[in-house]
Motif scaffolding. Structure first.
Motif, PDB file in Angstrom:
ATOM      1  N   LEU A   1      14.884  -2.349  55.849  1.00  0.00           N
ATOM      2  CA  LEU A   1      13.947  -1.256  55.617  1.00  0.00           C
ATOM      3  C   LEU A   1      14.193  -0.553  54.284  1.00  0.00           C
ATOM      4  O   LEU A   1      13.249  -0.186  53.589  1.00  0.00           O
ATOM      5  N   ILE A   2      15.448  -0.378  53.922  1.00  0.00           N
ATOM      6  CA  ILE A   2      15.783   0.374  52.707  1.00  0.00           C
ATOM      7  C   ILE A   2      15.244  -0.312  51.444  1.00  0.00           C
ATOM      8  O   ILE A   2      14.549   0.335  50.652  1.00  0.00           O
ATOM      9  N   PRO A   3      15.522  -1.603  51.213  1.00  0.00           N
ATOM     10  CA  PRO A   3      14.947  -2.232  50.017  1.00  0.00           C
ATOM     11  C   PRO A   3      13.421  -2.287  50.058  1.00  0.00           C
ATOM     12  O   PRO A   3      12.764  -2.156  49.029  1.00  0.00           O
ATOM     13  N   GLY A   4      12.863  -2.447  51.243  1.00  0.00           N
ATOM     14  CA  GLY A   4      11.408  -2.455  51.365  1.00  0.00           C
ATOM     15  C   GLY A   4      10.793  -1.126  50.957  1.00  0.00           C
ATOM     16  O   GLY A   4       9.758  -1.086  50.293  1.00  0.00           O
TER      17      GLY A   4
ATOM     18  N   ALA B 173       8.309  -0.554  47.768  1.00  0.00           N
ATOM     19  CA  ALA B 173       7.005   0.072  48.004  1.00  0.00           C
ATOM     20  C   ALA B 173       6.826   1.298  47.115  1.00  0.00           C
ATOM     21  O   ALA B 173       5.746   1.517  46.555  1.00  0.00           O
ATOM     22  N   TYR B 174       7.870   2.101  46.955  1.00  0.00           N
ATOM     23  CA  TYR B 174       7.789   3.294  46.102  1.00  0.00           C
ATOM     24  C   TYR B 174       7.555   2.912  44.648  1.00  0.00           C
ATOM     25  O   TYR B 174       6.717   3.511  43.968  1.00  0.00           O
TER      26      TYR B 174
ATOM     27  N   GLY C  14      20.401  -4.691  61.050  1.00  0.00           N
ATOM     28  CA  GLY C  14      19.612  -5.625  60.246  1.00  0.00           C
ATOM     29  C   GLY C  14      18.261  -5.040  59.874  1.00  0.00           C
ATOM     30  O   GLY C  14      17.804  -5.173  58.744  1.00  0.00           O
ATOM     31  N   GLY C  15      17.629  -4.366  60.822  1.00  0.00           N
ATOM     32  CA  GLY C  15      16.356  -3.713  60.527  1.00  0.00           C
ATOM     33  C   GLY C  15      16.499  -2.608  59.512  1.00  0.00           C
ATOM     34  O   GLY C  15      15.673  -2.451  58.611  1.00  0.00           O
TER      35      GLY C  15
END
Length: 55
Positions: free
Chosen positions: A19-22, A26-27, A14-15
Motif C-alpha cells: 500500500l505504501i509504494p502505491g 499515486a500522489y 504484505g498488504g
C-alpha cells in the motif's frame, strides 16, 4: 494451517508494504497529471462560494 495467526499477520504486513509504494506513486502521478489544474480549481471554488453567497 490457515488457522494459524502467522498467516494473517503476514498477509496484513504484505498488504501494508504494498500500500505504501502505491500511495506514493499515486500522489506523484496525480501531481504530475493535474499540475495545471490547480488555478482552475481555485477559480471554480471561488465561483461556487460567490454563487452560494448570492442566494
Amino acid at each position: 494451517m490457515a488457522f494459524l495467526p502467522g498467516y494473517k499477520i503476514a498477509a496484513g504486513l504484505g498488504g501494508l508494504i504494498g500500500l505504501i509504494p502505491g500511495a506514493i506513486i499515486a500522489y506523484v502521478l496525480k501531481s504530475i497529471l493535474l499540475k495545471n489544474e490547480k488555478e482552475e480549481n481555485k477559480q471554480l471554488v471561488m465561483n461556487v462560494i460567490s454563487a452560494c453567497k448570492n442566494e
